[in-house]
Write a protein that holds these residues in place. Sequence first.
Motif, PDB file in Angstrom:
ATOM      1  N   LEU A  75       1.033  -1.212   0.070  1.00  0.00           N
ATOM      2  CA  LEU A  75       0.211   0.033  -0.138  1.00  0.00           C
ATOM      3  C   LEU A  75       0.669   1.368  -0.076  1.00  0.00           C
ATOM      4  CD1 LEU A  75      -2.696  -0.864   2.951  1.00  0.00           C
ATOM      5  CD2 LEU A  75      -2.819  -1.411   0.186  1.00  0.00           C
ATOM      6  N   ALA A  76       0.233   2.366  -0.323  1.00  0.00           N
ATOM      7  CA  ALA A  76       0.760   3.605  -0.308  1.00  0.00           C
ATOM      8  C   ALA A  76       0.531   4.192   1.211  1.00  0.00           C
ATOM      9  CB  ALA A  76       0.295   4.598  -1.281  1.00  0.00           C
ATOM     10  N   LEU A  77       1.199   4.758   2.094  1.00  0.00           N
ATOM     11  CA  LEU A  77       0.917   5.186   3.331  1.00  0.00           C
ATOM     12  C   LEU A  77       1.466   6.834   3.566  1.00  0.00           C
ATOM     13  CD1 LEU A  77       2.892   2.197   4.899  1.00  0.00           C
ATOM     14  CD2 LEU A  77       0.277   2.443   4.630  1.00  0.00           C
ATOM     15  N   PRO A  78       0.557   7.314   4.591  1.00  0.00           N
ATOM     16  CA  PRO A  78      -0.073   6.836   5.511  1.00  0.00           C
ATOM     17  C   PRO A  78      -1.514   6.415   5.048  1.00  0.00           C
ATOM     18  CG  PRO A  78      -0.076   9.360   5.632  1.00  0.00           C
ATOM     19  CD  PRO A  78       0.639   8.879   4.621  1.00  0.00           C
ATOM     20  N   TYR A  79      -1.906   5.254   5.964  1.00  0.00           N
ATOM     21  CA  TYR A  79      -3.339   4.904   5.704  1.00  0.00           C
ATOM     22  C   TYR A  79      -3.870   4.015   6.789  1.00  0.00           C
ATOM     23  CZ  TYR A  79      -7.464   3.351   2.736  1.00  0.00           C
ATOM     24  OH  TYR A  79      -8.507   3.352   2.288  1.00  0.00           O
ATOM     25  N   GLU A  80      -5.031   4.062   7.292  1.00  0.00           N
ATOM     26  CA  GLU A  80      -5.433   3.320   8.640  1.00  0.00           C
ATOM     27  C   GLU A  80      -5.286   1.895   8.474  1.00  0.00           C
ATOM     28  OE1 GLU A  80      -6.251   2.514  11.935  1.00  0.00           O
ATOM     29  OE2 GLU A  80      -6.301   4.619  11.514  1.00  0.00           O
ATOM     30  N   THR A  81      -4.227   1.550   9.251  1.00  0.00           N
ATOM     31  CA  THR A  81      -3.925   0.061   8.953  1.00  0.00           C
ATOM     32  C   THR A  81      -3.559  -0.503  10.404  1.00  0.00           C
ATOM     33  OG1 THR A  81      -1.607   0.501   8.794  1.00  0.00           O
ATOM     34  CG2 THR A  81      -2.911   0.156   6.671  1.00  0.00           C
ATOM     35  N   GLY A  82      -4.561   0.435  11.373  1.00  0.00           N
ATOM     36  CA  GLY A  82      -4.343  -0.148  13.043  1.00  0.00           C
ATOM     37  C   GLY A  82      -4.318  -1.400  13.436  1.00  0.00           C
TER      38      GLY A  82
END
Length: 304
Positions: free
Chosen positions: A150-157
């Motif tokens: 993925l490309a970040l930041p992204y909600e992957t908590g």
Amino acid sequence: MTNLPSIKQLQYLLAVHQHQHFGRAASACYIGQSTLSSAIQNLEENLGVQLIERENRSLMFTAIGEEVVEKAKKIIDDTMSVKELTRSHLHPLSGSLTIGIIPTIASFVAAPLHCYCKATFKELDLVLVEDTSDKLLDKLEHGHIDIALLALPYETGRFHTQILAKDKFYLVHHKDYHIDSEVDYNLLPEHSVFLLEREHCMTGHALSACNLERASCINPFEASNLHTLLSMVEYKLGVTFLPQMALNAGILDSKPLLAVSSDSDAHRDVGLVWRKTTGRIGDFRLFSDKVGEFLRTCCTVGSE
């Protein structure tokens, strides 16, 4: 000794919950409907509770049935994790690995990544799946893919995230479309910035990384793919933003377009995401180390 539910019974229960139909669940499990129904009935008798209300051709899970389903999901995940752990220990980076990739990364690295992995991991059978970030995370949660790029930041908590590379953003415009060499992006002409649809995270990353806060300079048109996006720019209708990875892949080759670097640290991070409960953590860390080297090359300024 306590008579415990079997893993097979729990798998059948999850199949019925997923398909909300005994016939479809049986087909998905490659067994007869009578076999599946009998297994669910034995499970209910073992637990001493009714899990599913049946009426004619319809069904409904009871309140306790829903709770058992949630517990069953964790039991199956943990059991799979044990299997993955032992396989990974005996044969590191072997077997099948299904990796999901978002379109704004897959467009530039899917083919070379596949070739790189084939050459680097001789025992690994790599399967690539392209989809948006939200859909890939859903597939990851339900075990349909093993890992996601993925490309970040992204909600992957709820997942483990491993950042591998930094992908710099550039302003792209037609060579005859005047742009000041030190342009303030928030002073660009009204409706002059063309972007992808909001479901593509590259749009949000570009806006955030480039500190583009003035909404009036963003064109209401939203492209569904990069080809359409660049055609708008090629016709001198405005500008857009592209990452270094795209430039290195030759997306601007033979086009009368220029990429202007920003003095700011405008970039997106590229990383791998996997379930925290997986038994293949050792595999995924080894995979990350090698693939990280490959991706950093893809994002290196001047690399082609």
